[in-house]
Design a protein around this motif. Structure first.
Motif, PDB file in Angstrom:
ATOM      1  N   PRO A 137      41.737  47.704  37.734  1.00 47.20           N
ATOM      2  CA  PRO A 137      40.445  47.450  37.087  1.00 47.20           C
ATOM      3  C   PRO A 137      39.916  48.693  36.392  1.00 47.20           C
ATOM      4  O   PRO A 137      40.107  49.813  36.852  1.00 47.20           O
ATOM      5  CB  PRO A 137      39.546  47.026  38.250  1.00 47.20           C
ATOM      6  N   GLY A 138      39.246  48.483  35.274  1.00 52.04           N
ATOM      7  CA  GLY A 138      38.675  49.587  34.515  1.00 52.04           C
ATOM      8  C   GLY A 138      37.205  49.358  34.251  1.00 52.04           C
ATOM      9  O   GLY A 138      36.616  48.365  34.693  1.00 52.04           O
ATOM     10  N   SER A 139      36.603  50.243  33.495  1.00 54.15           N
ATOM     11  CA  SER A 139      35.179  50.134  33.198  1.00 54.15           C
ATOM     12  C   SER A 139      34.915  48.954  32.272  1.00 54.15           C
ATOM     13  O   SER A 139      35.811  48.461  31.584  1.00 54.15           O
ATOM     14  CB  SER A 139      34.683  51.417  32.535  1.00 54.15           C
ATOM     15  N   VAL A 140      33.659  48.514  32.252  1.00 55.68           N
ATOM     16  CA  VAL A 140      33.269  47.407  31.383  1.00 55.68           C
ATOM     17  C   VAL A 140      33.606  47.723  29.929  1.00 55.68           C
ATOM     18  O   VAL A 140      34.207  46.907  29.218  1.00 55.68           O
ATOM     19  CB  VAL A 140      31.760  47.113  31.529  1.00 55.68           C
ATOM     20  N   ASN A 141      33.225  48.911  29.473  1.00 54.30           N
ATOM     21  CA  ASN A 141      33.448  49.262  28.069  1.00 54.30           C
ATOM     22  C   ASN A 141      34.932  49.305  27.723  1.00 54.30           C
ATOM     23  O   ASN A 141      35.344  48.870  26.641  1.00 54.30           O
ATOM     24  CB  ASN A 141      32.799  50.609  27.760  1.00 54.30           C
ATOM     25  N   LEU A 142      35.740  49.828  28.633  1.00 55.74           N
ATOM     26  CA  LEU A 142      37.173  49.929  28.380  1.00 55.74           C
ATOM     27  C   LEU A 142      37.810  48.549  28.255  1.00 55.74           C
ATOM     28  O   LEU A 142      38.522  48.263  27.280  1.00 55.74           O
ATOM     29  CB  LEU A 142      37.848  50.716  29.504  1.00 55.74           C
ATOM     30  N   ILE A 143      37.551  47.686  29.230  1.00 56.51           N
ATOM     31  CA  ILE A 143      38.179  46.365  29.225  1.00 56.51           C
ATOM     32  C   ILE A 143      37.611  45.496  28.119  1.00 56.51           C
ATOM     33  O   ILE A 143      38.341  44.746  27.458  1.00 56.51           O
ATOM     34  CB  ILE A 143      38.016  45.677  30.593  1.00 56.51           C
ATOM     35  N   ARG A 144      36.312  45.600  27.897  1.00 59.26           N
ATOM     36  CA  ARG A 144      35.711  44.836  26.799  1.00 59.26           C
ATOM     37  C   ARG A 144      36.360  45.226  25.470  1.00 59.26           C
ATOM     38  O   ARG A 144      36.679  44.369  24.644  1.00 59.26           O
ATOM     39  CB  ARG A 144      34.203  45.101  26.746  1.00 59.26           C
ATOM     40  N   GLY A 145      36.572  46.517  25.272  1.00 57.75           N
ATOM     41  CA  GLY A 145      37.213  46.975  24.046  1.00 57.75           C
ATOM     42  C   GLY A 145      38.613  46.419  23.891  1.00 57.75           C
ATOM     43  O   GLY A 145      39.025  46.039  22.790  1.00 57.75           O
ATOM     44  N   ARG A 146      39.351  46.347  24.994  1.00 60.08           N
ATOM     45  CA  ARG A 146      40.712  45.813  24.933  1.00 60.08           C
ATOM     46  C   ARG A 146      40.703  44.328  24.583  1.00 60.08           C
ATOM     47  O   ARG A 146      41.510  43.862  23.776  1.00 60.08           O
ATOM     48  CB  ARG A 146      41.417  46.036  26.275  1.00 60.08           C
ATOM     49  N   VAL A 147      39.793  43.576  25.214  1.00 62.82           N
ATOM     50  CA  VAL A 147      39.725  42.136  24.937  1.00 62.82           C
ATOM     51  C   VAL A 147      39.337  41.889  23.480  1.00 62.82           C
ATOM     52  O   VAL A 147      39.940  41.054  22.793  1.00 62.82           O
ATOM     53  CB  VAL A 147      38.731  41.448  25.891  1.00 62.82           C
ATOM     54  N   LEU A 148      38.349  42.610  22.993  1.00 63.68           N
ATOM     55  CA  LEU A 148      37.915  42.412  21.606  1.00 63.68           C
ATOM     56  C   LEU A 148      39.001  42.829  20.618  1.00 63.68           C
ATOM     57  O   LEU A 148      39.145  42.229  19.546  1.00 63.68           O
ATOM     58  CB  LEU A 148      36.624  43.188  21.348  1.00 63.68           C
ATOM     59  N   GLU A 149      39.783  43.834  20.985  1.00 65.55           N
ATOM     60  CA  GLU A 149      40.905  44.240  20.129  1.00 65.55           C
ATOM     61  C   GLU A 149      41.954  43.130  20.054  1.00 65.55           C
ATOM     62  O   GLU A 149      42.516  42.858  18.985  1.00 65.55           O
ATOM     63  CB  GLU A 149      41.526  45.519  20.680  1.00 65.55           C
ATOM     64  N   ILE A 150      42.204  42.483  21.190  1.00 67.44           N
ATOM     65  CA  ILE A 150      43.143  41.357  21.206  1.00 67.44           C
ATOM     66  C   ILE A 150      42.596  40.207  20.364  1.00 67.44           C
ATOM     67  O   ILE A 150      43.333  39.571  19.596  1.00 67.44           O
ATOM     68  CB  ILE A 150      43.404  40.907  22.656  1.00 67.44           C
ATOM     69  N   CYS A 151      41.301  39.938  20.492  1.00 62.19           N
ATOM     70  CA  CYS A 151      40.676  38.884  19.684  1.00 62.19           C
ATOM     71  C   CYS A 151      40.845  39.180  18.194  1.00 62.19           C
ATOM     72  O   CYS A 151      41.178  38.283  17.406  1.00 62.19           O
ATOM     73  CB  CYS A 151      39.193  38.765  20.023  1.00 62.19           C
ATOM     74  N   ASP A 152      40.615  40.428  17.817  1.00 65.40           N
ATOM     75  CA  ASP A 152      40.775  40.812  16.408  1.00 65.40           C
ATOM     76  C   ASP A 152      42.215  40.622  15.951  1.00 65.40           C
ATOM     77  O   ASP A 152      42.476  40.191  14.820  1.00 65.40           O
ATOM     78  CB  ASP A 152      40.356  42.270  16.206  1.00 65.40           C
ATOM     79  N   GLY A 153      43.167  40.947  16.831  1.00 68.71           N
ATOM     80  CA  GLY A 153      44.574  40.796  16.479  1.00 68.71           C
ATOM     81  C   GLY A 153      44.954  39.344  16.253  1.00 68.71           C
ATOM     82  O   GLY A 153      45.641  39.010  15.282  1.00 68.71           O
ATOM     83  N   ILE A 154      44.505  38.466  17.141  1.00 69.19           N
ATOM     84  CA  ILE A 154      44.801  37.040  16.990  1.00 69.19           C
ATOM     85  C   ILE A 154      44.128  36.488  15.740  1.00 69.19           C
ATOM     86  O   ILE A 154      44.729  35.730  14.968  1.00 69.19           O
ATOM     87  CB  ILE A 154      44.350  36.262  18.242  1.00 69.19           C
ATOM     88  N   ARG A 155      42.887  36.885  15.521  1.00 68.65           N
ATOM     89  CA  ARG A 155      42.150  36.403  14.347  1.00 68.65           C
ATOM     90  C   ARG A 155      42.837  36.842  13.052  1.00 68.65           C
ATOM     91  O   ARG A 155      42.945  36.067  12.095  1.00 68.65           O
ATOM     92  CB  ARG A 155      40.713  36.929  14.402  1.00 68.65           C
ATOM     93  N   MET A 156      43.330  38.073  13.022  1.00 67.59           N
ATOM     94  CA  MET A 156      44.016  38.570  11.828  1.00 67.59           C
ATOM     95  C   MET A 156      45.279  37.769  11.539  1.00 67.59           C
ATOM     96  O   MET A 156      45.557  37.410  10.390  1.00 67.59           O
ATOM     97  CB  MET A 156      44.366  40.053  12.016  1.00 67.59           C
ATOM     98  N   ILE A 157      46.046  37.459  12.580  1.00 66.44           N
ATOM     99  CA  ILE A 157      47.288  36.711  12.387  1.00 66.44           C
ATOM    100  C   ILE A 157      46.986  35.295  11.900  1.00 66.44           C
ATOM    101  O   ILE A 157      47.659  34.770  11.007  1.00 66.44           O
ATOM    102  CB  ILE A 157      48.106  36.684  13.691  1.00 66.44           C
ATOM    103  N   VAL A 158      45.966  34.665  12.477  1.00 66.38           N
ATOM    104  CA  VAL A 158      45.577  33.322  12.038  1.00 66.38           C
ATOM    105  C   VAL A 158      45.138  33.345  10.574  1.00 66.38           C
ATOM    106  O   VAL A 158      45.501  32.465   9.786  1.00 66.38           O
ATOM    107  CB  VAL A 158      44.458  32.766  12.941  1.00 66.38           C
ATOM    108  N   ASP A 159      44.378  34.357  10.196  1.00 58.63           N
ATOM    109  CA  ASP A 159      43.961  34.488   8.792  1.00 58.63           C
ATOM    110  C   ASP A 159      45.169  34.665   7.880  1.00 58.63           C
ATOM    111  O   ASP A 159      45.197  34.154   6.751  1.00 58.63           O
ATOM    112  CB  ASP A 159      43.010  35.676   8.631  1.00 58.63           C
ATOM    113  N   GLU A 160      46.176  35.396   8.354  1.00 62.96           N
ATOM    114  CA  GLU A 160      47.387  35.611   7.569  1.00 62.96           C
ATOM    115  C   GLU A 160      48.129  34.287   7.359  1.00 62.96           C
ATOM    116  O   GLU A 160      48.643  34.014   6.269  1.00 62.96           O
ATOM    117  CB  GLU A 160      48.301  36.610   8.273  1.00 62.96           C
ATOM    118  N   VAL A 161      48.177  33.458   8.398  1.00 66.49           N
ATOM    119  CA  VAL A 161      48.821  32.148   8.274  1.00 66.49           C
ATOM    120  C   VAL A 161      48.076  31.289   7.260  1.00 66.49           C
ATOM    121  O   VAL A 161      48.687  30.636   6.405  1.00 66.49           O
ATOM    122  CB  VAL A 161      48.885  31.443   9.643  1.00 66.49           C
ATOM    123  N   GLU A 162      46.754  31.293   7.341  1.00 62.57           N
ATOM    124  CA  GLU A 162      45.966  30.504   6.387  1.00 62.57           C
ATOM    125  C   GLU A 162      46.225  30.954   4.950  1.00 62.57           C
ATOM    126  O   GLU A 162      46.448  30.128   4.049  1.00 62.57           O
ATOM    127  CB  GLU A 162      44.479  30.625   6.702  1.00 62.57           C
TER     128      GLU A 162
END
Length: 279
Positions: A137-162
Motif C-alpha cells: 500500500p502507498g499514499s493516497v496521492n501516489l496511488i491516485r496518480g497511478r490510477v489516473l495515469e492508467i485511465c489516461d492511457g486507456i482513454r488515449m488508446i480508445v481515442d486512437e481506435v476511434e
C-alpha cells in the motif's frame, strides 16, 4: 518484436506475391497527398511493435508535409538523423517510394497489426491496474496518480481506435470487440480495493472519489464528465454498422448494460449506450 499472425502464412517477398501488388486505386497518381500521408504513417507504424500511428507522427506533424515540399529537390526530403521522417517525406512525394512502401504491407496486414498492437497496449493497462491489488500500500496521492495515469492511457488508446476507424481504408478489423471488451473490463473494476495507506491505516477507494481519495478504474473513466468510449462506439456504428449486430457484440452489450445498472451509471450515459444496442 511481435509480428502480426497473418504474416506467417504469406511469408514471401512482395515481388513473389500477387496479393501485395499496389491496387489500381492506390497508385500514386490516383491518391491525394492527404491520403498518402495517412497511409504512409500507417505503414510505418505497422512495423513498430508498440507505437501507434499518432505516437510516431502526430496530426500536427502531418500538416507540416505540404505539396510545396514535393516540388523541391529530392535531396531535401532526406532528414539525415531520422529514417522514419525521411520515409514519410519520400513516400508522400515520390512515386517510387510510395509504391515500394505500399507493397511491403498491404491494407489487411496493416489492419491486423494495428488491432493486435491495440489489444496488447490495453492489456498492459489492465495488468498495471490489477497489480495495484497485490502491491504494498502507498499514499493516497501516489496511488491516485497511478490510477489516473492508467485511465489516461486507456482513454488515449480508445481515442486512437476511434480516429483510426474514421481514416482506415481498404480493410477493417474487429474494433467493436476491442471497444466492447474494454468497456466490459472497465465496468468490472468498480469495487473498492485496499491499496492505499493513510496515517498508518490501509484504506480503499471511495464511492465519491474526491480529491483526497483514490477512484476505481470505473470511477476514473465512466464517473467523469467525458463520455468514455461512447463516441468510439458511435463511430463504429456509423462506419462499420454490422459490427455491433453480431451475436458476440450483442452478448457483450447485454453484459455491459447489466454492469452499468449495477454500478449506478448516470442516466444520460446509460441511455446513450442503450441507443447503440440492436433491437
Amino acid at each position: 518484436m511481435s509480428t502480426p499472425t497473418l504474416q506467417f502464412s504469406n511469408l514471401c517477398l512482395p515481388e513473389d506475391n500477387p496479393d501485395q501488388r499496389v491496387e489500381e486505386e492506390m497508385r500514386f497518381d490516383r491518391t491525394t497527398l492527404e491520403e498518402r500521408k495517412i497511409i504512409v504513417r500507417d505503414i510505418i507504424a505497422s512495423f513498430e511493435p508498440r507505437d501507434l500511428p499518432s505516437e510516431l507522427f502526430s496530426d500536427e506533424t502531418l500538416q507540416r508535409i505540404t505539396a510545396e515540399q514535393g516540388n523541391r529537390r529530392s535531396s531535401e526530403w532526406t532528414i539525415h538523423d531520422d529514417l522514419k521522417a525521411s520515409l514519410m517525406q519520400w513516400c508522400c512525394h515520390d512515386p517510387g517510394g510510395w509504391t515500394l512502401l505500399c507493397r511491403m504491407h498491404g491494407p489487411a496486414i496493416r489492419a491486423l497489426s494495428f488491432e493486435q498492437k491495440v489489444e496488447r497496449r490495453l492489456e498492459e493497462q489492465f495488468e498495471t491496474y490489477d497489480a495495484l491489488y497485490s502491491a504494498p500500500p502507498g499514499s493516497v496521492n501516489l496511488i491516485r496518480g497511478r490510477v489516473l495515469e492508467i485511465c489516461d492511457g486507456i482513454r488515449m488508446i480508445v481515442d486512437e481506435v476511434e480516429a483510426d476507424i474514421n481514416i482506415r481504408t481498404g480493410s477493417q478489423y474487429n474494433a467493436a470487440k476491442i471497444l466492447l471488451d474494454t468497456f466490459r473490463r472497465v465496468c468490472g473494476r468498480s469495487t473498492d480495493v485496499p491499496f492505499v495507506r493513510r496515517s498508518g491505516r490501509r484504506e480503499g477507494t471511495s464511492a465519491s472519489a474526491g480529491a483526497d481519495t483514490v477512484p476505481t478504474l470505473y470511477q476514473g473513466l465512466i464517473g467523469g464528465t467525458t463520455p468514455f468510449i461512447l463516441d468510439a462506439l458511435e463511430t463504429v456504428q456509423e462506419k462499420w454498422p454490422r459490427s455491433l449486430g453480431t451475436e458476440e457484440a450483442r452478448t457483450l452489450m447485454r453484459g455491459i448494460n447489466e454492469l452499468l445498472v449495477e454500478n449506478g451509471a448516470p442516466r444520460g450515459y446509460l441511455n446513450r449506450f442503450r441507443a447503440l444496442m440492436p433491437e
